[in-house]
Scaffold this active site. Structure first.
Site, PDB file in Angstrom:
ATOM      1  N   ARG A 398       0.848  -1.191   0.000  1.00  0.00           N
ATOM      2  CA  ARG A 398       0.000   0.000   0.000  1.00  0.00           C
ATOM      3  C   ARG A 398       0.887   1.246   0.000  1.00  0.00           C
ATOM      4  NH1 ARG A 398      -5.155  -1.742   2.118  1.00  0.00           N
ATOM      5  NH2 ARG A 398      -5.468  -3.740   1.042  1.00  0.00           N
ATOM      6  N   GLU A 400       0.504   4.204   0.782  1.00  0.00           N
ATOM      7  CA  GLU A 400      -0.176   5.240   1.556  1.00  0.00           C
ATOM      8  C   GLU A 400       0.837   5.938   2.453  1.00  0.00           C
ATOM      9  OE1 GLU A 400      -3.110   3.129   3.721  1.00  0.00           O
ATOM     10  OE2 GLU A 400      -4.359   2.683   1.977  1.00  0.00           O
ATOM     11  N   ARG A 406      -0.577   2.220  13.256  1.00  0.00           N
ATOM     12  CA  ARG A 406      -1.234   0.991  12.812  1.00  0.00           C
ATOM     13  C   ARG A 406      -1.162   0.759  11.308  1.00  0.00           C
ATOM     14  NH1 ARG A 406      -7.708   1.317  12.812  1.00  0.00           N
ATOM     15  NH2 ARG A 406      -8.008   3.103  11.459  1.00  0.00           N
ATOM     16  N   HIS A 407      -0.390   1.580  10.574  1.00  0.00           N
ATOM     17  CA  HIS A 407      -0.300   1.430   9.126  1.00  0.00           C
ATOM     18  C   HIS A 407       1.119   1.059   8.698  1.00  0.00           C
ATOM     19  CE1 HIS A 407      -4.079   3.818   9.172  1.00  0.00           C
ATOM     20  NE2 HIS A 407      -4.347   3.076   8.117  1.00  0.00           N
ATOM     21  N   GLU A 549     -10.106  -2.214  13.447  1.00  0.00           N
ATOM     22  CA  GLU A 549     -10.455  -3.126  12.363  1.00  0.00           C
ATOM     23  C   GLU A 549      -9.278  -4.017  11.986  1.00  0.00           C
ATOM     24  OE1 GLU A 549      -9.756  -3.554   8.029  1.00  0.00           O
ATOM     25  OE2 GLU A 549     -10.146  -1.452   8.518  1.00  0.00           O
ATOM     26  N   SER A 552     -11.617  -6.661   6.581  1.00  0.00           N
ATOM     27  CA  SER A 552     -12.645  -6.002   5.798  1.00  0.00           C
ATOM     28  C   SER A 552     -13.088  -6.975   4.719  1.00  0.00           C
ATOM     29  CB  SER A 552     -12.102  -4.721   5.160  1.00  0.00           C
ATOM     30  OG  SER A 552     -13.111  -4.031   4.471  1.00  0.00           O
ATOM     31  N   ARG A 600      -1.529  -6.571  12.176  1.00  0.00           N
ATOM     32  CA  ARG A 600      -2.486  -5.865  13.027  1.00  0.00           C
ATOM     33  C   ARG A 600      -3.188  -6.829  13.980  1.00  0.00           C
ATOM     34  NH1 ARG A 600      -6.457  -1.354  10.499  1.00  0.00           N
ATOM     35  NH2 ARG A 600      -4.437  -0.632   9.710  1.00  0.00           N
TER      36      ARG A 600
END
Length: 626
Positions: A398, A400, A406-407, A549, A552, A600
């Site tokens: 990712r 991002e 948490r990323h 979360e 998903s 996670r």
């Protein structure tokens, strides 16, 4: 006239006094030069004694003590106003800043010199031990180059974790990292570490244990790899600081298999200290975690810069055993439910889910990207390829620029996809039972590892129900509003509100783990099946641990025309996903699934404050090494 002035006047008249004055001055100059050259006191002490004797003779002749003549100083002319420097206020600031910089550099210099001094002392001890040939008893072992095999093979070694009272009196050979060593009189105490376990090894000077061996044991650098042979005994009192506290090894042989030659960036004792409580959400700034922290703890960035050392702590050894077991239990349960494991490509010609947060690259002159999800391929396999139930454990990328706790930019995805007969609740039932199987398995199989994590990172046991709680999105929003939190039924949940909802759910239902169903369609990917009863909702769900979360998922759209419609609604060029859409034109099973972030799951199960602690070599927007 003072006594000093009278003595000076007498010296001008009396040649003997003048000679004494000259001799004293000359000796004083010689002594000062010797001190400046850092000569041992033994070399200039005779000059000092001679000078003191001359001073007594001087006092007998003049009646006063000898005083060196004052140096003449030249008065400085005051500078004119035009040459005046910056204001006193600015000058003081500069002086203060310069002094702070000097003190900081001085501290660094002293720390560097202290490390170098310790390493020199250890090397000196090692050199001192290189006397008679006792290589069969102690010393540096030959480099292991797979030259030969011994008769006993690997069976000669006993694992440190297997050392118990049952082996009392037995001769054992163990290998591990040299955790600590200390000399006490004519003895040496060494703590040897292997993975989660430590044992104390003891030796005292005797006819079989030369003093050089004691020096070698205490002088070998910490974290070197050591082979210890000796007799296992049971001490009168438990050994503090060792996991195998009921036993210790009386050393007969001590060999260094591989010597740690570089200075340690931090001490293992510091790296094992209990961590201070931190939040597990919000921004993460590496610059705030570079230096040593309060209480002698090692900063997070220092740990990650030297991860190969940090991984040696019992807590980290346990964290990644938990991670491994999560994968094992995930695979074990799904195989028992008729799933097969697949492996999908990580090089794609377009974005995995039509998004923009992908790592792009040149693929032989054509644009490509790293896979941000195996979503499309696992659908092709399960629904279109006829495998019906599939799962994959693999890397996910990712792009991002999210610097949070948490990323990650690369993580391990635990993905599953399955055909359904009539309702996507079939998928939720499998996922709920899957996680119960994982949670039960961790408690059953990794009790000691969980306790080792808890010693350094205190956490509460995860609370979960045997029949997983499921609430819909509207109910979750209602619970938040009842608690005074503003939240619309069709608005996306913020991280803060997810955490608050987790607390509310635990207080109301007694669980840290739950499923939330029926998310707004506007916040889900293009391939999500719309709710047949409310076009604003979708047949999608998220799963939470401790209010965050970890999965998903949704029922997927398997009708090509609806896929095209949803893709266009998201602004996705259908030509970029043509092969994906075409795969549903030849018949496709209704299906659903989900994607889980391994790191996670481990982070939240163990109550860790930062996902970097559950990633072996984390990749975030600022870290690409080691």
């Amino acid at each position: 006239m003072s006594a000093e002035e009278a003595a000076a006047a007498a010296a001008e008249v009396d040649p003997a006094i003048a000679e004494l004055t000259n001799q004293i001055a000359s000796l004083g100059t010689s002594i000062a030069e010797a001190k400046k050259a850092k000569q041992p006191k033994e070399e200039w002490d005779p000059l000092l004694q001679q000078m003191l004797a001359l001073k007594l003779a001087y006092k007998e002749k003049t009646g006063s003590d000898y005083h060196a003549p004052a140096k003449k100083t030249e008065s400085k002319k005051p500078k004119g106003e035009n040459n005046q420097q910056a204001s006193e206020k600015n000058a003081e600031k500069r002086r203060k800043k310069a002094e702070e910089k000097r003190l900081k550099e001085e501290k660094k210099r002293k720390q560097r010199e202290e490390r170098e001094r310790r390493e020199r002392e250890k090397l000196e001890k090692l050199n001192a031990a290189a006397g008679a040939d006792m290589s069969h008893v102690f010393g540096d072992a030959p480099m292991i180059q797979s030259k030969s095999k011994s008769e006993g093979g690997t069976g000669r070694w006993t694992k440190i974790g297997d050392l118990t009272k049952d082996l009392e009196g037995k001769e054992v050979l163990v290998r591990g990292f040299l955790h600590t060593s200390r000399g006490v009189g004519k003895g040496a105490f060494v703590l040897l570490r292997s993975s989660l376990y430590t044992v104390q090894c003891v030796a005292f000077e005797s006819k079989d244990i030369p003093s050089a061996m004691i020096k070698f044991m205490t002088g070998t650098p910490s974290e070197s790899i050591i082979d210890v042979q000796g007799t296992l005994t049971v001490p009168a009192n438990p050994v503090e600081g060792a996991t195998q506290s009921a036993v210790e090894i009386q050393v007969s042989k001590f060999h260094c298999v591989h010597k740690a030659v570089a200075a340690m960036p931090f001490q293992m004792e510091d790296a094992c200290r209990p961590e201070a409580k931190e939040t597990d959400v919000g921004a993460y700034n590496p610059e705030d975690h570079t230096s040593a922290e309060e209480g002698g703890r090692v900063g997070q960035e220092n740990r990650l810069d030297h991860r190969w050392i940090d991984l040696r702590t019992p807590a980290n050894q346990s964290i990644f055993r938990v991670q491994s077991m999560v994968c094992t239990l995930f695979r074990e349960y799904l195989l028992s439910q008729g799933f097969i494991e697949i492996h999908t490509p990580k090089l794609l010609s377009g974005a995995s889910e039509g998004g923009a947060d992908v790592f792009t690259l040149d693929y032989f002159g054509k644009p490509a990207c790293l896979c941000m999800s195996p979503q499309l391929h696992k659908q092709m396999a399960a629904a279109c390829g006829g495998f019906e139930r599939v799962f994959e454990i693999g890397p996910v990328f990712r792009a991002e620029n999210s610097n949070t706790r948490r990323h990650l930019c690369e993580f391990t995805g635990l993905d599953l996809e399955m055909a359904i007969s009539e309702h996507y609740d079939e998928v939720l039932d499998v996922i709920g039972d899957l996680f119960v199987h994982i949670f039960d398995g961790l408690k059953e199989k990794l009790g000691p590892e969980l306790e080792r994590v808890r010693e350094q990172h205190p956490f509460e046991d995860l609370q979960y129900l045997k029949k997983t709680l499921k609430i819909d999105y509207a109910t979750g929003c209602k619970l938040l509003r009842e608690a005074g939190v503003e939240q619309g039924d069709y608005d996306d949940l913020s991280t803060e509100n997810e955490k608050k909802l987790g607390d509310i759910v635990k207080a109301k239902y007694g669980t840290d783990f739950y499923i939330m169903d029926k998310y707004p369609l506007a916040v889900r990917p293009f391939y999500t099946m719309p709710d047949p009863n409310n076009p604003k909702l979708s047949n999608s769900y998220d799963i939470f641990i401790r209010g965050q979360e970890i999965l998903s998922g949704a029922q997927r759209v398997h009708e090509p025309s609806l896929i095209e419609e949803r893709a266009k609604a998201w602004g996705i060029d259908v030509n970029t996903i043509a092969s994906y859409i075409d795969s549903f034109r030849n018949g496709a099973l209704p299906h659903g699934g989900g994607g889980i972030g391994l790191e996670r799951v481990v982070m939240l199960y163990l109550g860790l404050p930062n996902i970097r602690k559950s990633s072996m070599f984390p990749r975030d927007p600022r870290r690409l090494a080691p």
